[in-house]
Design a protein around this motif. Structure first.
Motif, short mmCIF file in Angstrom:
data_model
loop_
_atom_site.label_atom_id
_atom_site.label_comp_id
_atom_site.label_asym_id
_atom_site.label_seq_id
_atom_site.Cartn_x
_atom_site.Cartn_y
_atom_site.Cartn_z
N UNK A 123 0.85 -1.19 0.00
CA UNK A 123 0.00 0.00 0.00
C UNK A 123 0.89 1.24 0.00
N UNK A 124 0.45 2.28 -0.67
CA UNK A 124 1.19 3.54 -0.71
C UNK A 124 0.63 4.47 0.36
N UNK A 125 1.52 4.98 1.17
CA UNK A 125 1.16 5.95 2.20
C UNK A 125 2.03 7.18 2.00
N UNK A 126 1.40 8.29 1.68
CA UNK A 126 2.17 9.49 1.38
C UNK A 126 2.97 9.31 0.12
N UNK A 127 4.30 9.38 0.24
CA UNK A 127 5.15 9.22 -0.93
C UNK A 127 6.00 7.96 -0.85
N UNK A 128 5.57 6.99 -0.02
CA UNK A 128 6.34 5.75 0.07
C UNK A 128 5.40 4.55 0.08
N UNK A 129 5.94 3.41 -0.31
CA UNK A 129 5.15 2.19 -0.38
C UNK A 129 5.52 1.30 0.79
N UNK A 130 4.52 0.63 1.36
CA UNK A 130 4.71 -0.24 2.51
C UNK A 130 4.29 -1.65 2.13
N UNK A 131 5.16 -2.62 2.38
CA UNK A 131 4.84 -4.03 2.16
C UNK A 131 4.31 -4.63 3.46
N UNK A 132 3.21 -5.35 3.36
CA UNK A 132 2.60 -5.98 4.53
C UNK A 132 3.01 -7.44 4.54
N UNK A 133 4.00 -7.77 5.36
CA UNK A 133 4.61 -9.10 5.35
C UNK A 133 4.06 -9.97 6.48
N UNK A 134 4.52 -11.22 6.46
CA UNK A 134 4.28 -12.13 7.58
C UNK A 134 5.00 -11.57 8.81
N UNK A 135 4.25 -11.36 9.88
CA UNK A 135 4.80 -10.71 11.07
C UNK A 135 5.96 -11.51 11.66
N UNK A 136 5.87 -12.82 11.62
CA UNK A 136 6.89 -13.66 12.25
C UNK A 136 8.19 -13.71 11.45
N UNK A 137 8.10 -13.76 10.14
CA UNK A 137 9.30 -13.96 9.32
C UNK A 137 9.76 -12.70 8.60
N UNK A 138 8.88 -11.70 8.48
CA UNK A 138 9.24 -10.52 7.71
C UNK A 138 9.32 -10.79 6.22
N UNK A 139 8.71 -11.89 5.76
CA UNK A 139 8.72 -12.26 4.35
C UNK A 139 7.29 -12.41 3.85
N UNK A 140 7.08 -12.49 2.53
CA UNK A 140 5.73 -12.70 2.01
C UNK A 140 5.14 -14.01 2.51
N UNK A 141 3.81 -14.10 2.43
CA UNK A 141 3.10 -15.30 2.89
C UNK A 141 3.22 -16.41 1.84
N UNK A 142 3.67 -17.62 2.23
CA UNK A 142 3.72 -18.73 1.27
C UNK A 142 2.33 -19.08 0.75
N UNK B 284 9.13 0.33 -10.44
CA UNK B 284 10.55 0.69 -10.56
C UNK B 284 10.69 2.20 -10.79
N UNK B 285 9.83 2.75 -11.64
CA UNK B 285 9.91 4.18 -11.96
C UNK B 285 9.30 5.01 -10.83
N UNK B 286 8.09 4.64 -10.39
CA UNK B 286 7.40 5.45 -9.37
C UNK B 286 8.10 5.37 -8.02
N UNK B 287 8.75 4.26 -7.73
CA UNK B 287 9.41 4.11 -6.44
C UNK B 287 10.82 4.67 -6.40
N UNK B 288 11.29 5.21 -7.52
CA UNK B 288 12.64 5.79 -7.55
C UNK B 288 12.69 7.05 -6.68
#
Length: 598
Positions: A16-35, A159-163
């Protein structure tokens, strides 16, 4: 609000984009995407990390209760999971529901809203049936798909918008060709794009579902077992149980990742792997890994070369290669890309594993809407073309459909078939020239009355664009009352960057010259439909059959008379009046063409 949702073959996450940065919502325990793994135990549904971890410790029968990479199952009516028939749509819904629920429990929950709308990414090779099934699965999990976006296109947008300076990045890539290589767990997705006028437009898509990371894991497993058997003299008849193989498959994935990072060797160790009770223990080096997976890597590189060859483009014409997906971490893949394009033009962003989801989030934030990058055309009789959809046409959003009806005539019913060749220009151009090369999308055919005179049978062509990014055509004939339908999902799209120019602006012709193709000679279908009751569209031999008077000399150059092209066409199918041989026969020496005896 809308978020970006990357439902991946092996992993899934929300951004999700908040303000001018994007936030990834990961698995709380591993800090990685959900399998993307589901396990069914009676009435209980276990999804994600817990389901994946259970694969390494569960006992007999767990393989039958566990579904890994359910994305590949979409399109099937039903599959058996642990002896229970389940719908792939429901299985995918379980994954989506879990990711949604866990995201709403995460520390980022306050910025996610209700999480009921999402821009969802899909592989470029995902067909229309599977896209519709994926939309249904999201609906079953309480989420609305606002818009589907190709995964590589979303990655480039992110890649472009997140630069740090998106405008500077857009200027850097202006009028350049950018290849996105999305080498993930399930598929290799390729998109060759061009960045112009603050917009990204796809030139050509490609890829394969035969060289994804899952295939690498299977090859590694098979080779490790084969080499261990050969070294230790274990008989081929001493099989492994299905659950033991599944656990070793998990080991193959984990060890592949470790060898791609900083390890030079890993050890496979599985006690009681074989039915005899024997233990499997094998040390695999990075060099062996590269040797084992070389055929798969080569097959992936061949897909990239094939994509470029389809546009007659050399690797040197690609200014930047953006590599994303889990397989981007493999040194051998990076090395092969460096060999092909040069290390200075290959970039693996630090956020390559999450860039697709981030790109979808930026698209949702910017309310960017997909548009057709190229017009869709119908080829008419006499080689003319009729635009069915213009470049820049907005694609329907969730729940929308665009539809048009075109009324036509059959100019040549001789063989009893009306042909509708559908094509798109190979080059980027909103208004392509008649001589510009085209890429065929396919041909729709229907039966017509072969006894009817030319231009008597009415034809209808319905053109439909839906929110699954699928073009559907339905053709019908009036006298034979035949109809046929066809669908095309391999389309190219464009996305305007914020504050960009009108996406319908044509491309500079000097720039578009870089993206041409060379067409090989061969047979072509003679289109036989026309938009108007134009007698000149009828082939000369057909016109003579139904109206011989049109060839009378006193009607030359009159609207109701045959054109010079029709006269020649009619003569082409007539045998020589002296020797009886066909037109152009090398043994015909009668000289009859010039003196009118044919």
């Amino acid at each position: 609000m809308s978020v970006g949702f990357d439902f991946g073959t092996t992993n899934s996450l929300v951004s999700v984009v908040v303000g001018d940065r994007v936030i990834d919502v990961m698995d709380v325990e591993t800090g990685r995407p959900h399998p993307s793994v589901v396990r069914y135990e009676g009435e209980e549904v276990i999804v994600g990390r817990e389901a994946k971890d259970a694969l390494g410790a569960a006992g007999i029968g767990v393989h039958g209760n566990t579904v890994k990479s359910p994305k590949f199952l979409l399109g099937e009516e039903v599959i058996a999971v642990g002896g229970v028939d389940r719908s792939p749509v429901d299985i995918v819904s379980d994954v989506v529901r879990y990711v949604r629920t866990e995201s709403l429990r995460s520390p980022q929950r306050n910025v996610l809203g209700d999480l009921d709308n999402a821009v969802v990414t899909i592989p470029v090779i995902m067909n229309g049936l599977r896209r519709a099934a994926l939309r249904e699965a999201f609906a079953g999990a309480g989420m609305n798909v606002v818009q589907f976006v190709h995964e590589p296109l979303a990655a480039l947008y992110g890649f472009i918008r997140g630069a740090k300076d998106p405008e500077e990045m857009a200027r850097r890539l202006a009028r350049r060709n950018v290849l996105v290589v999305d080498w993930g767990g399930g598929t290799l997705d390729l998109t060759l794009c061009r960045v112009d006028d603050n917009q990204i437009r796809q030139l050509r898509n490609g890829g394969s579902d035969q060289v994804g990371g899952d295939e690498f894991d299977k090859v590694i497993l098979d080779e490790v077992v084969t080499r261990f058997r050969a070294r230790e003299g274990v008989s081929e008849s001493d099989l492994a149980s299905p659950e033991a193989q599944l656990r070793l498959l998990q080991d193959a994935e984990r060890n592949k990742i470790e060898l791609s990072a900083d390890r030079v060797a890993v050890t496979f160790y599985r006690p009681s792997y074989f039915q005899s009770g024997g233990t499997l223990q094998y040390q695999l080096t990075r060099q062996e890994l590269e040797e084992i997976t070389r055929p798969l890597v080569s097959a992936g590189i061949a897909e990239i070369k094939s994509l470029l060859a389809s546009l007659s483009m050399a690797p040197g014409q690609v200014s930047l290669v953006v590599v994303v997906g889990g397989m981007a971490a493999m040194p051998v893949i990076r090395s092969r890309l460096h060999e092909l394009f040069g290390p200075d033009r290959v970039e693996v962003p630090p956020n390559s594993a999450t860039l697709i989801s981030q790109g979808a989030a930026w698209i949702a934030h910017d309310r960017a809407r997909l548009r057709l990058a190229k017009p869709i055309e119908l080829e008419l009789a006499r080689g003319s073309r009729m635009p069915l959809l213009l470049a820049g046409t907005e694609m329907p959003m969730g729940g929308e459909v665009k539809s048009e009806r075109v009324h036509l005539f059959c100019a040549d019913p001789t063989d009893g078939i009306a042909k509708f060749p559908i094509a798109t220009p190979t080059r980027l151009a909103a208004h392509p020239q008649a001589s510009a090369h085209r890429t065929s999308l396919g041909i729709v055919t229907i039966k017509v009355d072969d006894t009817a005179p030319p231009l008597h049978e009415r034809l209808e062509l319905e053109v439909v664009l839906d929110d699954d990014l699928v073009l559907s055509l339905r053709a019908s004939s009036s006298r034979r009352q035949d109809e046929a339908t066809s669908q095309y999902y391999d389309l190219e799209f464009g996305l305007g960057l914020p504050n960009g120019a009108d996406p319908r602006v044509d491309q500079d012709p000097k720039e578009s010259d870089e993206v041409g193709v060379r067409l090989a000679p061969g047979l072509v279908v003679r289109a036989n439909v026309t938009r108007d009751k134009d007698l000149s569209a009828v082939p000369g031999d057909v016109l003579y059959k139904h109206n011989t008077s049109a060839f009378a000399r006193h009607l030359e150059n009159r609207p109701d008379g045959a054109t010079q092209s029709q006269v020649l066409e009619r003569l082409y199918y007539q045998p020589c009046s002296v020797c009886g041989r066909v037109w152009g026969h090398p043994q015909c020496r009668c000289g009859t063409v010039g003196n009118g005896k044919r």
